[in-house]
Design a protein around this motif. Structure first.
Motif, PDB file in Angstrom:
ATOM      1  N   GLN A 115       0.824  -1.202   0.000  1.00  0.00           N
ATOM      2  CA  GLN A 115       0.000   0.000   0.000  1.00  0.00           C
ATOM      3  C   GLN A 115       0.861   1.256   0.000  1.00  0.00           C
ATOM      4  O   GLN A 115       0.546   2.241  -0.682  1.00  0.00           O
ATOM      5  N   GLY A 116       1.942   1.233   0.762  1.00  0.00           N
ATOM      6  CA  GLY A 116       2.834   2.386   0.813  1.00  0.00           C
ATOM      7  C   GLY A 116       3.459   2.682  -0.540  1.00  0.00           C
ATOM      8  O   GLY A 116       3.486   3.836  -0.997  1.00  0.00           O
ATOM      9  N   VAL A 117       3.948   1.646  -1.223  1.00  0.00           N
ATOM     10  CA  VAL A 117       4.560   1.832  -2.535  1.00  0.00           C
ATOM     11  C   VAL A 117       3.521   2.292  -3.545  1.00  0.00           C
ATOM     12  O   VAL A 117       3.769   3.202  -4.357  1.00  0.00           O
ATOM     13  N   ALA A 118       2.338   1.677  -3.502  1.00  0.00           N
ATOM     14  CA  ALA A 118       1.289   2.054  -4.457  1.00  0.00           C
ATOM     15  C   ALA A 118       0.915   3.530  -4.319  1.00  0.00           C
ATOM     16  O   ALA A 118       0.820   4.256  -5.319  1.00  0.00           O
ATOM     17  N   LEU A 119       0.704   3.988  -3.080  1.00  0.00           N
ATOM     18  CA  LEU A 119       0.328   5.381  -2.874  1.00  0.00           C
ATOM     19  C   LEU A 119       1.468   6.329  -3.230  1.00  0.00           C
ATOM     20  O   LEU A 119       1.266   7.340  -3.931  1.00  0.00           O
ATOM     21  N   ALA A 120       2.679   6.028  -2.757  1.00  0.00           N
ATOM     22  CA  ALA A 120       3.818   6.903  -3.032  1.00  0.00           C
ATOM     23  C   ALA A 120       4.082   6.992  -4.534  1.00  0.00           C
ATOM     24  O   ALA A 120       4.355   8.074  -5.073  1.00  0.00           O
TER      25      ALA A 120
END
Length: 403
Positions: free
Chosen positions: A81-86
């Motif tokens: 989720q962190g990579v997707a949002l960033a």
């Protein structure tokens, strides 16, 4: 090796997306433990966990060519989720490989943040192998979940916040999966305040870091099996291990039952929802896995709150069982009028609340004139459980306590 300046440099990049999360004093857990407990509520972070910090720092440092090629990563859910949002915020295409058994809530959330999800493998390590295959085939940049200095530095911004918000800090307790979180936090704190203790915590059935620290070299375990899926990795990173050796004072482990109890306590007493990995730091404190002094200022890092609802039901039920709040028993009765009434009369006298009663006259384990009865009960704690069981057995019932 990662340095304090790396963490400080990461701060501005991270703050562009991530929140500064609260540090709250807990009367409940301070009274329970005798320490002065402040909870670092990283479960309130965007995407529900700390992972957005490291992901944002890594993606913000990509070259123009790397941004055009896109990124790929492997994750059990939070890093995904962190990579997707960033990546979405930076206009970078992201492909995320997640284990086939990743919680559906984390899969759906990753897709909502703009990631292209590929489900592959039984655990993080198999998903990671697939992600590296995609990296080679498509020329994408692999964003490691933990063994990357930019990722570690981004996670370390939590340590900067803790040190600023809790100037009297004595001990910080940090979960360990691959080691990125504790590497960043330990660097941020130890290079400013070397006298502050950093305690790492792993799930007992995913304890590669504890074994590695004891043996002085990175160890890989054959398999992981824990409700703390966010830290369920077979092997810590090589870079993170160097930092752990340098800055981490002690690593302890907690059982799944202890994690379930800590999660249940947080939900019931602090009205705070965390996932299994988010509860391990508090579990280590509540179950006294390390020595501490009365009134010691301790900060457990609650690193994530992304728990699947089906998992939550199971974990809370296990927590209630472990704390003597829920009891399931089985016994045998004569199959005749009044038998069940007599049994229930004893239960009522002991003021236990019945959730459910199930009869089974077909079991081959019992006589033809008997019936097997299972009863689910709401209890008030271990002493109440012991009192009821003693009363039933005192009346001649052979009572089996069921898991």
């Amino acid at each position: 090796m990662l340095s304090l300046s790396d963490v400080q440099d990461a701060r501005e990049r991270v703050e562009a997306v991530a929140r500064r999360t609260p540090l709250e004093y807990s009367h409940t857990f301070s009274d329970m433990t005798g320490a002065e407990v402040h909870l670092k509520l990283e479960n309130f972070q965007r995407t529900g966990s700390f992972k957005i910090r490291g992901a944002m720092n890594r993606i913000a440092t990509l070259s123009d060519e790397e941004q055009r090629a896109g990124v790929v990563t492997a994750s059990a859910g939070n890093h995904a989720q962190g990579v997707a949002l960033a990546a979405t915020r930076a206009g970078v295409d992201s492909k995320i490989v997640m284990p086939e058994y990743a919680p559906i809530t984390k899969v759906k959330a990753t897709e909502r943040y703009g990631g292209d999800v590929v489900l592959y493998g039984a655990d993080y390590d198999e998903a990671q192998a697939k992600a590296h295959e995609i990296e080679r085939e498509e020329g994408r940049t692999y964003v490691h979940a933990f063994d990357d200095e930019y990722v570690m530095a981004g996670q370390g911004t939590i340590g900067l916040e803790i040190a600023e918000d809790c100037p009297d800090l004595d001990t910080v307790i940090v979960p360990i999966g691959g080691g990125g979180l504790i590497s960043g936090i330990a660097t941020a704190i130890k290079e400013q305040y070397p006298e502050v203790r950093v305690i790492g915590v792993q799930a007992a059935q995913a304890s590669s870091a504890a074994d590695s620290l004891n043996k002085g070299a990175v160890q890989e375990i054959d398999e992981v099996d824990t409700i703390a899926d966010g830290i369920a990795v077979r092997r810590i990173g090589d870079k993170t291990f160097e930092v752990i050796q340098e800055h981490v004072d002690e690593i302890v482990t907690v059982s799944d039952e202890e994690i379930a109890v800590a999660l249940t306590y947080l939900l019931e007493r602090s009205k705070t929802l965390v996932e299994g990995a988010g509860a391990v730091a508090l579990a280590a404190l509540v179950f006294e896995k390390f020595d501490y002094e009365a009134d010691e200022v301790i900060v457990p890092a609650l690193c994530g709150g992304n728990i699947d609802m089906n998992t939550l039901t199971t974990v809370v039920m296990r927590g209630l069982v472990e704390t003597g709040r829920y009891l399931k028993i089985r016994t045998e009765l004569k199959d005749r009028p009044g038998s069940l009434e007599h049994l229930i009369g004893i239960i009522a006298e002991k003021k236990a609340n019945i959730y459910a009663v199930r009869h089974d006259r077909t079991s081959r384990k019992i006589a033809l004139n008997a019936t097997e009865v299972e009863i689910d009960l709401e209890m008030r704690g271990p002493d109440h459980v012991d009192s009821l069981l003693a009363a039933l057995r005192g009346e001649g019932y052979e009572v089996e306590v069921l898991d």
